[in-house]
Write a protein that holds these residues in place. Sequence first.
Motif, PDB file in Angstrom:
ATOM      1  N   ASP A   1      -8.990  -0.468  -0.857  1.00 62.64           N
ATOM      2  CA  ASP A   1     -10.110  -1.169  -1.516  1.00 62.64           C
ATOM      3  C   ASP A   1     -10.520  -2.409  -0.730  1.00 62.64           C
ATOM      4  N   GLY A   2      -9.591  -2.984   0.025  1.00 63.24           N
ATOM      5  CA  GLY A   2      -9.986  -4.050   0.946  1.00 63.24           C
ATOM      6  C   GLY A   2     -10.813  -3.447   2.068  1.00 63.24           C
ATOM      7  N   GLU A   3     -10.329  -2.367   2.630  1.00 64.61           N
ATOM      8  CA  GLU A   3     -11.061  -1.682   3.698  1.00 64.61           C
ATOM      9  C   GLU A   3     -12.484  -1.338   3.250  1.00 64.61           C
TER      10      GLU A   3
ATOM     11  N   LYS B   1      -0.607  -2.347  -6.805  1.00 69.46           N
ATOM     12  CA  LYS B   1      -0.141  -2.640  -5.445  1.00 69.46           C
ATOM     13  C   LYS B   1       1.357  -2.931  -5.522  1.00 69.46           C
TER      14      LYS B   1
ATOM     15  N   ILE C   1      -4.874  -8.906   1.377  1.00 68.96           N
ATOM     16  CA  ILE C   1      -3.728  -9.716   1.809  1.00 68.96           C
ATOM     17  C   ILE C   1      -3.470 -10.871   0.840  1.00 68.96           C
TER      18      ILE C   1
ATOM     19  N   ALA D   1      -5.742  -5.374  -4.630  1.00 68.48           N
ATOM     20  CA  ALA D   1      -5.654  -6.601  -3.829  1.00 68.48           C
ATOM     21  C   ALA D   1      -5.671  -6.280  -2.348  1.00 68.48           C
TER      22      ALA D   1
ATOM     23  N   HIS E   1      -1.670  -0.004   7.813  1.00 66.18           N
ATOM     24  CA  HIS E   1      -0.496  -0.885   7.804  1.00 66.18           C
ATOM     25  C   HIS E   1       0.613  -0.278   6.942  1.00 66.18           C
TER      26      HIS E   1
ATOM     27  N   ASN F   1      -5.856  -0.430  -5.472  1.00 70.19           N
ATOM     28  CA  ASN F   1      -4.612  -1.068  -5.917  1.00 70.19           C
ATOM     29  C   ASN F   1      -4.830  -2.557  -6.174  1.00 70.19           C
TER      30      ASN F   1
ATOM     31  N   LEU G   1      -9.373  -2.124  10.200  1.00 75.43           N
ATOM     32  CA  LEU G   1      -9.780  -1.395   9.000  1.00 75.43           C
ATOM     33  C   LEU G   1     -11.256  -1.004   9.038  1.00 75.43           C
TER      34      LEU G   1
ATOM     35  N   GLY H   1      -5.329   0.322  12.016  1.00 70.71           N
ATOM     36  CA  GLY H   1      -5.032  -1.082  12.305  1.00 70.71           C
ATOM     37  C   GLY H   1      -6.257  -1.935  12.058  1.00 70.71           C
TER      38      GLY H   1
ATOM     39  N   THR I   1       0.818  -1.217   0.000  1.00 69.95           N
ATOM     40  CA  THR I   1       0.000   0.000   0.000  1.00 69.95           C
ATOM     41  C   THR I   1       0.855   1.272   0.000  1.00 69.95           C
TER      42      THR I   1
HETATM   43  C1  LIG Z   1     -11.188  -5.118  10.350  1.00 70.36           C
HETATM   44  C2  LIG Z   1      -9.938  -5.784   9.844  1.00 70.36           C
HETATM   45  N1  LIG Z   1     -10.013  -7.013   9.309  1.00 70.36           N
HETATM   46  C3  LIG Z   1      -8.897  -7.614   8.842  1.00 70.36           C
HETATM   47  C4  LIG Z   1      -7.681  -7.009   8.918  1.00 70.36           C
HETATM   48  C5  LIG Z   1      -6.428  -7.717   8.435  1.00 70.36           C
HETATM   49  N2  LIG Z   1      -5.880  -6.997   7.239  1.00 70.36           N
HETATM   50  C6  LIG Z   1      -4.817  -6.209   7.336  1.00 70.36           C
HETATM   51  S1  LIG Z   1      -4.421  -5.502   5.880  1.00 70.36           S
HETATM   52  C7  LIG Z   1      -5.680  -6.266   5.087  1.00 70.36           C
HETATM   53  C8  LIG Z   1      -5.924  -6.017   3.611  1.00 70.36           C
HETATM   54  C9  LIG Z   1      -6.189  -4.596   3.368  1.00 70.36           C
HETATM   55  O1  LIG Z   1      -6.433  -4.336   2.037  1.00 70.36           O
HETATM   56  P1  LIG Z   1      -6.628  -2.850   1.532  1.00 70.36           P
HETATM   57  O2  LIG Z   1      -7.563  -2.130   2.409  1.00 70.36           O
HETATM   58  O3  LIG Z   1      -6.986  -2.915   0.096  1.00 70.36           O
HETATM   59  O4  LIG Z   1      -5.221  -2.192   1.751  1.00 70.36           O
HETATM   60  P2  LIG Z   1      -3.964  -2.212   0.796  1.00 70.36           P
HETATM   61  O5  LIG Z   1      -4.257  -3.100  -0.370  1.00 70.36           O
HETATM   62  O6  LIG Z   1      -3.792  -0.815   0.354  1.00 70.36           O
HETATM   63  O7  LIG Z   1      -2.865  -2.740   1.622  1.00 70.36           O
HETATM   64  C10 LIG Z   1      -6.387  -7.071   5.967  1.00 70.36           C
HETATM   65  C11 LIG Z   1      -7.533  -7.933   5.588  1.00 70.36           C
HETATM   66  C12 LIG Z   1      -7.638  -5.735   9.523  1.00 70.36           C
HETATM   67  N3  LIG Z   1      -6.490  -5.072   9.670  1.00 70.36           N
HETATM   68  N4  LIG Z   1      -8.769  -5.143   9.944  1.00 70.36           N
END
Ligand SMILES: Cc1ncc(C[n+]2csc(CCOP(=O)(O)OP(=O)(O)O)c2C)c(N)n1
Length: 797
Positions: free
Chosen positions: A176-178, A292, A213, A211, A91, A209, A151, A149, A61
């Motif tokens: 985009d995961g968030e 990413k 994890i 993806a 993160h 980006n 998300l 932390g 990220t």
């Molecule tokens: C509520 C929550 N669930 C699961 C996680 C574990 N986790 C850390 S990073 C991540 C993926 C995040 O993806 P995204 O938001 O797209 O961030 P980027 O791709 O920019 O790293 C996950 C699932 C977390 N930090 N918070």
Amino acid sequence: MPDLLQTLAEPDESELGGLDAWWRAANYLTIGQIYLQGNPLLREPLAAEHIKPRLLGHWGTSPGLSLVYAHVSRLIRHTRQQAIYLAGPGHGGPALVAAGYLEGTYSEIYPRVSQDEAGMLRLFRQFSSPGGIPSHVSVTTPGSIHEGGELGYVLVHAFGAVLDNPDLLAVAVVGDGEAETGPLEGSWKGISFLNPERDGAVLPILHLNGAKIAGPTVLARKDPNEVRALLRGHGYDVIEVEGDDLPGMHVRFAAALAQAWSRIREIQAAARAGQWDRSRPVWPMIVLRSPKGWTGPAQVDGIQVTGTWRSHQVPLSGVRENPEHLALLDGWLRSYRPEELFDATGAPTALVRSQAPEGVLRMSAAPAANGGLLTRELDLPDFRAYAETVLRPGEARAESTRRLGELMRDIYTRNPDRFRLFCPDETTSNRLGAVFEASDRAFAERVTPDDVAIGPTGRVMEVLSEHNCHGWLEGYTLTGRHGLFATYEAFAMVSASQTVQHGKWLQEAAQLSWRAPVPSLNVLLTSTAWRNDHNGFSHQGPGLIQVVLTQRGDVARVYLPPDANCLLSVADHCFRSRSYINLIVIDKQPQLQYLSMDQAMEHCARGAGSWDWAGTDDGTSDPDIVLACAGDVVTMETVAAAQILHDRLPGFKVRVVNVADLMTLARPKDHPHGMSETLFTELFTDTVDVVFAFHGYPGAIHQLVHGRPDADRFRVRGFIEQGTTTTPFDMTVRNKASRYHLVIDAINNAKRLPRGAAELKAWCERQLERHAAYVVEHLEDMPEVRDWALGDWAHQG
Ligand SMILES: Cc1ncc(C[n+]2csc(CCOP(=O)(O)OP(=O)(O)O)c2C)c(N)n1
């Protein structure tokens, strides 16, 4: 303005060079933090001993976060816009730490991490290391109010920060995961509560980006038309930037940011010039599609990494042991041409430094992100003026929260720019509606003639989302303002995780001398388990008390005021306090009132006390039993039980102890509010059995009195997950905390029993049977319970 906009939208070559240099420097420092423990400037070929033994951190990220940071900094330099930066994907901590370091803020706060080679090495070694700093954009990161932390909360924090902050822009990068989380999905609605005249602005940047994890994200794989439609549906003007070409991406992002900023300024300028038609503005947002792990190693071991989920954390693993990976890392770091970015001493070059805005305009030095510095005391009216008149204890009923509503009405009036109530659609239901005499609900969407006390100039925040309410209040208090989140008790569990996370933030912040204390997060739980008899089992859950109890004593406070005057006294204390989570639990229904204002103030200041008027204990020797209580409904049951014992078991000595500040029960070494051993013994004795009626789960009391003299003598009644839609008294019966149960407990546990005890027990059992039959037949409580109030006997001494 047109010239400025053109400059912003079209950076010339020298500006593009500066932007790119800053971005390369940030990326270099990000990778250095993840990998290096030596040779920070690559003055020699990278060797295994330069690599940290444990490789921790998130690269994927980070380049996107830093690109946005570089461009917003440029915007600030040209416009002097006050801005804070919130990284949803927190993160990406090393990217934000790198930004603060390049801006000089980091070294100002942590002088050992100086802008030279030795400081750079410390910067690298401290990251994600024991004794160092955490991996996320945590409390130690200057400029942060958002750890990212857990998300999902980036937009709620951003919107909370800009309320009543007209000059502030909160740039919020949404991962985009968030964006797949429930809280984030609900938080786009923030603009429906924003007032362009009086509030600042949030600029969401959805970072697609691609993806998370270990897999793709929903929004990145959706047809872009659907994404656009979704975001437009939320009310945004969607500006899109896509690619990985350079300098093309700088050119296009600069233009997008200029467009977004000028739109924000137009909306605000019109509103502030009196030309706002009161319709909800279509605020801009940016969708950024960039790979990413952009600029990282494209492939590792023949497998694609950049642009995939594989770049999420550490794209090159086993670097110490694997010479190929070591060489790839060496090449990757050198691809940023560090010799152009850092001078011979290791300090950022003039070109890199010149990209930072001045002084407090640097986002890492933004005063709003250290909100305690900006906190102005609340102008609080004298809470005693709102007192409930209590001539005799336990005689009259009142809706205690109404008095709090009146107090908050006047706090609103006196503090038009720094106090807000946040509530999921229940302000009136919670009897706090007096606030609407001072302010409407905030609402920027269409209002119809049927709507009451709602409109774009309102400042009471009502949205049916505990996540939004909690998060907005966090953002509001972290930027130095004050407020209260009032919610149904059971549904406070929806946002319980936020309570926990905020507690962690406050706890860590207290360790940092440069972070000024911020106003406390005040949570009022009303519509409580015991009095959700009409709503049923789903609405009956006192779990948040348990959650807050597990938090550390330096931040956690739990108050159970038994009546209106105690509530006022507690609320005044909480509104004045700093950096705590204050949990206040009291129901909204008419309830018996016990203490005059003077008595309430004394009782709440001590946190717990013996209610002589309720007991039969003459104080000359130990009583036969201590009946203790914490919480409004169970307090009534306790006082009623004491009366039954008085009337039907003469000579049996009962002491009634009420606990308003739950933490006083803990030992002083376990909680700062813990009462001394002497006071504890004065109230509870060392040996007499205690029947404790508690609002929450019984285990909480056992946890709190652990380590007190003979803790086993505490028999606790509380909520034991027995509930349904029934009568109020039936709730106490089902949970074995009714007055009759308490009397039976007292008899069963007292060491000495006068004659008549067995008969009284049998009478109580008959009363419980009578109750069971009565409620089924009459659909309401027995009159002697429903209309019960304390008799005259109680007021003689
Ligand atoms: C509520 C929550 N669930 C699961 C996680 C574990 N986790 C850390 S990073 C991540 C993926 C995040 O993806 P995204 O938001 O797209 O961030 P980027 O791709 O920019 O790293 C996950 C699932 C977390 N930090 N918070």
